[in-house]
Enzyme design. Structure first.
Site, PDB file in Angstrom:
ATOM      1  N   LYS A  30     -57.911  41.028 -33.419  1.00 33.76           N
ATOM      2  CA  LYS A  30     -59.117  40.203 -33.314  1.00 33.76           C
ATOM      3  C   LYS A  30     -60.142  40.796 -32.346  1.00 33.76           C
ATOM      4  O   LYS A  30     -61.348  40.729 -32.598  1.00 33.76           O
ATOM      5  CB  LYS A  30     -58.765  38.779 -32.898  1.00 33.76           C
ATOM      6  N   THR A  31     -59.672  41.389 -31.230  1.00 30.26           N
ATOM      7  CA  THR A  31     -60.622  41.970 -30.281  1.00 30.26           C
ATOM      8  C   THR A  31     -61.374  43.125 -30.920  1.00 30.26           C
ATOM      9  O   THR A  31     -62.576  43.303 -30.706  1.00 30.26           O
ATOM     10  CB  THR A  31     -59.893  42.445 -29.008  1.00 30.26           C
ATOM     11  N   ASP A 215     -64.236  33.931 -28.544  1.00 32.99           N
ATOM     12  CA  ASP A 215     -62.830  34.305 -28.692  1.00 32.99           C
ATOM     13  C   ASP A 215     -61.946  33.117 -28.305  1.00 32.99           C
ATOM     14  O   ASP A 215     -62.331  32.304 -27.461  1.00 32.99           O
ATOM     15  CB  ASP A 215     -62.535  35.511 -27.793  1.00 32.99           C
ATOM     16  N   GLU A 216     -60.762  33.030 -28.904  1.00 32.31           N
ATOM     17  CA  GLU A 216     -59.788  31.972 -28.591  1.00 32.31           C
ATOM     18  C   GLU A 216     -60.411  30.580 -28.712  1.00 32.31           C
ATOM     19  O   GLU A 216     -60.217  29.714 -27.855  1.00 32.31           O
ATOM     20  CB  GLU A 216     -59.226  32.160 -27.170  1.00 32.31           C
ATOM     21  N   GLN A 246     -51.672  29.182 -31.896  1.00 28.61           N
ATOM     22  CA  GLN A 246     -51.548  29.565 -30.491  1.00 28.61           C
ATOM     23  C   GLN A 246     -52.320  28.615 -29.581  1.00 28.61           C
ATOM     24  O   GLN A 246     -52.694  28.983 -28.458  1.00 28.61           O
ATOM     25  CB  GLN A 246     -52.032  31.006 -30.286  1.00 28.61           C
ATOM     26  N   ARG A 595     -44.944  37.968 -28.563  1.00 31.11           N
ATOM     27  CA  ARG A 595     -45.286  38.952 -27.519  1.00 31.11           C
ATOM     28  C   ARG A 595     -44.450  40.217 -27.688  1.00 31.11           C
ATOM     29  O   ARG A 595     -44.794  41.271 -27.151  1.00 31.11           O
ATOM     30  CB  ARG A 595     -45.006  38.402 -26.111  1.00 31.11           C
TER      31      ARG A 595
END
Length: 662
Positions: A30-31, A215-216, A246, A595
């Protein structure tokens, strides 16, 4: 660069008109999409760099994104893009529009300790119960995160507890206004208030920010979502990137329903899913997908990877938390030593910080270095906070909280009784304490010794305030700590020269931080930016095993991950079990599982001690939601267990042989 993106990533970058929601699964790049979209918007001439803003939730994420945009665009163009946190954007807004909310230039930002001290005072001071203070503080923060003013909070109150908190909220906000200060939550609430009440200002800011990337976005609270809507306006030229799977911050006001509301309020919203994972093995992804499928979804997505299956998830049953810690430490020591894996490739995750104690002890016993995220950090050190209080007072004479700390740092003949009397005199004259301390009428009512000490203190403040005009921000810090006596006090307190040098070095590091600040930024601007840094922003563990809570792990990745304490009552938490609400706990474990890049361990204990008695624990019910084929439990696969033991036995013999060889 577009050719290097997968089809959904490319579609997200090319969508440049109207609202877009990108549902980005864990590890789906996504980044990269945000960085490439920023470059695309600027390089195609759709927007100038100064009209593009990317908003993140953490300073660390903003720093990483700035670095990546800098490499992608290069030159001054990259520096013109606004990349910051929600709160940093709110600060920038208030620095420009401060008059609209009755603030003067150079206003202070109260940190958590400042806010708590004021709430405690308003709740009865020394007689206030700590739990009551925390409860009121949380309710006020919740009201602010919902974008409510004190009056609106009172109107929404439904219980005596909420009514009392709303009353304190009103008094607290009046005190902040008197101090020319805001707290962290105000950095969002006040801009929302200004934009919603002033259409002309809202239009000006929509012209200033032509395209918004967030973002997020699943972590936005109500006030942040309202800020997004005001800045985007009816046209909705924005890209929101998030993952409903998330969303793990409901406890601090995040509202995942904002993703649903976005579709209602922007009917032409386009939704693009990023489902290809570039981080984890397929086995880890299958386990994560199976777990999270038990939550309801408005937008279903399934993560997949073209990587190998990888090893099965190891599930260990342990006698108790001490045995669990010993097994984890021994496994990390073995893998690190026998395979040459850097310690920083390992991460231990847990539900709460209380679980770290036996792990720390076990790692110490086997000689494995570790770093606990969330420990005491640079910005919380006493000498740093003392220096920042002085700086706040120089910039904002109305800040009584800064005055109270600065006048006692270092200690001088100004005790609690003197300060109480000065506060009373300042209130009578309706002036800040710093001004009262310079008033001959006020000083005449104090003891000669206290009045003399206050006069010397105000002389130092006056001289430093004069020097501010000529000195750089970094040199001001260096002059300040010398002239006000902080360095002398540190030397007096130090048990040895090494102790003094260590604490003095913290103050020099603070000066250097100001030295590295944006060109042309004033000391006031830099102090405000520093107030926005969180505990983990300077949290570099080096080559050591990382230990942190599941919440703190979001956005990070590690080759080898251990999730400990997988018992009912811990994960999922007992409160969630009692309330019958497991969705967020399931998302929290989903975050932990995703993770892991190479291998994952999940461990639980059979027994714990409580009030001196042994209590039997149940394995987390979430184990039942993960396919058995993806897990390898102790004892369930004798062949695999035998191979595991043989490998460790060989390593042990090799270590013994090495001792004889030496």
């Amino acid at each position: 660069m577009l050719d290097k993106l997968n089809p959904p990533q490319r579609a997200a970058v090319l969508h440049a008109q109207g609202p877009l929601l990108v549902l980005a699964g864990a590890g789906s790049g996504k980044t990269r999409v945000i960085v490439e979209k920023i470059a695309y918007l600027i390089e195609t001439g759709r927007y100038s760099a100064r009209r593009v803003a990317a908003i993140t939730f953490t300073n660390k994420s903003a720093k990483e994104m700035r670095e990546r945009v800098g490499k992608r665009l290069r030159g001054e163009v990259a520096n013109e893009v606004t990349i910051c946190t929600f709160h940093a954007l709110g600060l920038k807004f208030l620095q420009i529009e401060h008059a609209a909310v009755g603030l003067k230039r150079g206003f202070s930002i109260f940190d958590a300790d400042d806010a708590k001290a004021q709430i405690k005072d308003l709740c009865g001071g020394a007689n206030a119960k700590p739990d009551d203070v925390d409860d009121v503080l949380n309710l006020i923060s919740r009201a602010k995160n919902a974008g409510l003013s004190p009056e609106q909070a009172m109107a929404a109150a439904r219980s005596n507890r909420e009514i009392n908190a709303a009353l304190v909220y009103g008094l607290y906000q009046a005190r902040l206004t008197a101090f020319n200060a805001v707290d962290f939550d105000d950095l969002i609430r006040l801009p929302v208030q200004v934009l919603e009440e002033n259409p002309d200002i809202a239009l000006a800011w929509r012209e200033r920010i032509g395209y918004l990337l967030v973002d997020e976005c699943q972590d936005t609270n109500d006030a942040q979502y309202r800020l997004l809507k005001q800045l985007a306006g009816p046209a909705g030229n924005f890209t929101c990137v998030g993952d409903d799977d998330q969303s793990i911050y409901a406890w601090r006001g995040a509202n995942p329903e904002n993703l649903h509301n976005m579709g209602v309020e922007y009917p032409n919203l386009q939704v693009i899913k990023l489902e290809q994972n570039y981080r984890c093995s397929n086995r880890v992804l299958r386990a994560a997908n199976a777990l999270i499928a038990h939550n309801p979804h408005e937008h279903l997505k399934t993560l997949w990877s073209d990587q190998a299956d990888g090893e099965r998830i190891r599930v260990w049953e342990c006698r108790n938390s001490e045995h669990e810690a010993e097994k984890v430490a021994a496994e990390i020591q073995f893998l690190g030593n026998s395979r040459g894996i850097p310690w920083s490739d390992f991460c231990i995750l847990f539900r709460g910080n209380f679980q770290s104690r036996p792990l720390e002890k076990a790692l110490q016993l086997v000689g494995v270095p570790y770093h606990l995220t969330g420990g005491t950090v640079f910005l919380e050190r006493q000498e740093v906070k003392d220096t920042l209080a002085w700086l706040r007072l120089l910039v904002n004479p109305d800040d009584d909280t800064a005055f109270m700390r600065a006048v006692q740092s270092p200690k001088r003949d100004v005790g609690a009784g003197t300060l109480a009397k000065l506060a009373e005199l300042a209130a009578e004259k309706d002036m800040p304490m710093a001004q009262a301390a310079e008033s001959m009428g006020a000083l005449a009512q104090l003891t000669p010794r206290a009045a003399n000490s206050l006069s010397k203190f105000t002389d130092i403040v006056r001289a430093l305030r004069h020097d501010m005009r000529e000195l750089s921000s970094a040199d001001l810090i260096r002059r300040l700590v010398k002239d006000c006596g902080l360095l002398t006090e540190l030397r007096h307190q130090a048990k040895d020269e090494a102790g003094y040098q260590r604490r003095a070095a913290n103050l020099e590091e603070l000066a250097q931080w100001f030295e590295r600040g944006p060109r042309g930024a004033s000391a006031a601007d830099l102090a405000a930016q520093l107030a926005l840094l969180s505990r983990n922003d300077k949290d570099d563990g080096g080559n050591a095993v990382r230990m942190m809570t599941l919440h703190a792990s979001k956005g990070l990745e590690f080759p080898y991950v251990f999730i400990v304490g997988c018992e009912d009552g811990v994960l999922p938490h007992q409160v969630s079990l009692d309330e019958g609400n497991l969705e967020e706990e399931r998302r929290l474990l989903y975050v932990g599982i995703t993770r892991a890049k190479i291998q994952l361990w999940m461990t639980y204990s059979k027994l714990t001690r409580k009030f001196g008695e042994h209590i039997r624990l149940k394995p987390s019910r979430f184990f039942d939601e993960i396919p058995a084929a993806e897990m390898q439990r102790d004892g369930a696969d004798p062949v695999a267990d035998a191979a595991h033991k043989q490998e460790r036995a060989k390593a042990g013999l090799a270590a013994i042989q090495a001792l004889f060889d030496d």
